[in-house]
Motif scaffolding. Structure first.
Motif, short mmCIF file in Angstrom:
data_model
loop_
_atom_site.label_atom_id
_atom_site.label_comp_id
_atom_site.label_asym_id
_atom_site.label_seq_id
_atom_site.Cartn_x
_atom_site.Cartn_y
_atom_site.Cartn_z
N PRO A 74 0.83 -1.21 0.00
CA PRO A 74 0.00 0.00 0.00
C PRO A 74 0.87 1.26 0.00
O PRO A 74 2.01 1.25 0.45
N ALA A 75 0.31 2.33 -0.50
CA ALA A 75 1.05 3.58 -0.67
C ALA A 75 1.76 4.00 0.62
O ALA A 75 1.15 4.02 1.70
N GLY A 76 3.04 4.31 0.49
CA GLY A 76 3.83 4.80 1.61
C GLY A 76 4.44 3.73 2.49
O GLY A 76 5.33 4.02 3.30
N PHE A 401 7.25 -7.44 7.27
CA PHE A 401 6.60 -6.32 7.97
C PHE A 401 6.82 -5.01 7.21
O PHE A 401 7.91 -4.76 6.70
N TYR A 402 5.77 -4.18 7.20
CA TYR A 402 5.79 -2.93 6.45
C TYR A 402 5.30 -1.78 7.34
O TYR A 402 4.41 -1.95 8.18
N ARG A 403 5.89 -0.60 7.10
CA ARG A 403 5.42 0.63 7.73
C ARG A 403 5.94 1.81 6.91
O ARG A 403 6.81 1.65 6.05
N SER A 404 5.41 2.98 7.20
CA SER A 404 5.86 4.18 6.49
C SER A 404 7.03 4.85 7.18
O SER A 404 7.86 5.50 6.54
N VAL A 411 1.30 -0.89 11.51
CA VAL A 411 2.25 -1.82 10.89
C VAL A 411 1.47 -2.91 10.16
O VAL A 411 0.46 -3.43 10.67
N LEU A 412 1.93 -3.25 8.96
CA LEU A 412 1.32 -4.32 8.17
C LEU A 412 2.24 -5.52 8.11
O LEU A 412 3.47 -5.39 8.26
N VAL A 413 1.66 -6.68 7.88
CA VAL A 413 2.44 -7.90 7.70
C VAL A 413 1.81 -8.74 6.58
O VAL A 413 0.59 -8.74 6.41
N TYR A 435 -1.90 -8.23 2.53
CA TYR A 435 -1.38 -7.59 3.74
C TYR A 435 -2.44 -7.66 4.85
O TYR A 435 -3.64 -7.59 4.58
N TYR A 436 -1.94 -7.79 6.08
CA TYR A 436 -2.80 -7.79 7.26
C TYR A 436 -2.33 -6.69 8.20
O TYR A 436 -1.14 -6.38 8.26
N HIS A 437 -3.26 -6.11 8.91
CA HIS A 437 -2.89 -5.17 9.97
C HIS A 437 -2.29 -5.99 11.11
O HIS A 437 -2.92 -6.93 11.62
N TRP A 438 -1.04 -5.68 11.50
CA TRP A 438 -0.33 -6.47 12.49
C TRP A 438 -1.12 -6.58 13.79
O TRP A 438 -1.13 -7.64 14.42
#
Length: 455
Positions: A74-76, A401-404, A411-413, A435-438
């Protein structure tokens, strides 16, 4: 680190350093390729195995390359941390009699002049394999090392942000040497791409309770005995299917009936035949013609059923077997919580065995495998719960794991199984799959683990 463990690690690193000059883009031997995977998923298990006997091998299947492009974040959002568990790569068979046992059976028949010409050819191959496997049983093969170099390389290439900036890579392995060598192959390939990584690796009995803890974590599940007894009767009922197998090897059915343990020889030779895909010897010899397609399918259904009883969500054990990996999953979650608090957490890697990957896949609900499969017929189990689809050699689970930014509260995973994006349990909803919301992911599984009762 004790002197013995220091020596072990020094030997492991030297072995990997010598091997790592091999090209990582060399093709692995596996006919379940990107071109035919989608079509094979539409086939029955029997049809699939008829097309590719290697898939009969279940956990002996050589690692398949990932087949799909990853979904953009997702964006960012950018990847910032990876948590991983990986099985060792392709190996020799483990048991002391894996090669010598069937060899002795055929040698005894040869001495009695009961081997056919084809049986003599199989005996020659078994003698070669027995000699080549001497003091190598259970060890990583060159293909297994290559598999982990490629996995490590792809991880670094796909998620470069995770590995940039002198980050720490923490790796733990089972104390078994094939797992240690798999770990070192993967780490050294990462270092080839990012030479400023801070690598910490270890293999200690102290960590085995979660890195390589198996069914003993559940105690005695009495229902397993009922399932095993039923499977033994099922396989015994299939013996007439193997009449042609014995006729190819032996001259006399009377000799087979009196002198050969049929089920044991079938299992031994099936294991040797399907594990050829992991050995360098596959380039010089084949045992694919030992069994016909229906026999390969039957051996698959038998092996697959055993794994389902021991590790799957089955009726006999009330769906409890996947919880053998509750400690491993909790380690994923608690370490992720700690690492999310860091600006550059790097990666947490773990290396072990199929007996952890299989129940962990089920515990996560990948492919709906968290739900109890209401089946006790092993042909139906073979169709609905196909082990060759998710636990090959070098099988791995990655949480990305993803974050801006480090201050990002959302945080997404996403989860990769064998480097392909997958859905976990349908009980967790997401508006941004894969993606899931952690927070949702973490809360669901911590509650699930907290609610588990051993008895």
């Amino acid at each position: 680190m004790t002197a013995i463990r220091q020596i072990l690690f020094t030997a492991a690193i030297a072995t990997v350093a010598a091997a790592i000059t091999a090209p990582v883009n060399a093709q692995t031997t596996n006919s379940y390729t990107t071109e035919n995977k989608e079509s094979q998923q539409q086939m029955s298990a029997r049809e699939t195995i008829y097309r590719d006997h290697n898939l009969s091998g279940c956990m002996y299947r050589a690692y398949p390359e990932p087949t799909k492009q990853l979904t953009p974040a997702p964006a960012g959002k950018k990847p910032f941390y990876i948590s991983h568990y990986g099985r060792h790569g392709s190996r020799w068979l483990i048991g002391r009699d894996s090669y010598s046992g069937p060899m002795r059976t055929l040698e005894k028949a040869d001495s009695a002049k009961e081997l056919t010409a084809y049986g003599k050819e199989v005996l020659k191959k078994l003698r070669v394999l027995t000699a080549n496997s001497n003091r190598r049983l259970g060890e990583l093969t060159s293909l297994g090392a290559q598999q982990h170099r490629r996995i490590g390389g792809r991880m670094a290439d796909r998620f470069p942000e995770v590995f940039e900036g002198h980050v720490r890579i923490e790796a733990r392995s089972s104390t078994v040497i094939r797992c240690i060598l798999s770990m070192e192959n993967e780490l050294l390939e990462m270092m080839r791409r990012h030479n400023d990584l801070k690598i910490w690796s270890d293999a200690s009995d102290r960590d085995m309770w979660f890195v390589a803890g198996g069914r003993e974590n559940l105690g005695d599940m009495k229902g397993r005995k009922n399932g095993k007894e039923l499977k033994q009767k099922w396989f015994a009922s299939k013996m007439p299917l193997f009449d042609s197998f014995f006729k190819k090897l032996f001259k006399s059915q009377d000799y087979v009936d009196k002198m050969v343990n049929k089920e044991r020889l079938i299992d031994q030779l099936w294991s040797v035949a399907v594990n050829m895909q992991s050995l360098d010897e596959r380039k010089e010899m084949s045992l694919d013609d030992l069994f016909d397609s229906e026999q390969y399918y039957t051996c698959y259904a038998n092996e697959n059923g055993g794994w389902f009883i021991n590790y799957g969500s089955n009726l006999w054990t009330e769906g409890k077997m996947p919880y053998s990996q509750r400690f491993l999953l909790r380690d994923f979650i608690t370490k992720a919580d700690s690492c999310i608090a860091l600006p550059k957490p790097g990666a947490t890697l773990r290396f072990g065995h199929d007996t952890m990957v299989c129940p962990l896949v089920c515990l996560l609900g990948i492919g709906g495998r968290d739900k109890i499969l209401d089946e006790t017929d092993f042909d139906n189990i073979a169709e609905k719960w196909r082990m060759y689809e998710f636990v090959p050699m070098a099988a791995n689970i990655q949480f990305i794991f993803y974050r801006s930014s480090p201050s990002d509260g959302d945080v997404l995973v996403k989860v990769l199984l064998n480097e392909n994006e997958v859905a976990v349990t349908e009980d967790i909803k997401t508006d941004i799959f894969p993606y899931y919301h952690w927070k949702d992911f973490r809360d669901y599984f911590m509650k699930k683990l907290g609610n588990f009762q051993l008895r």
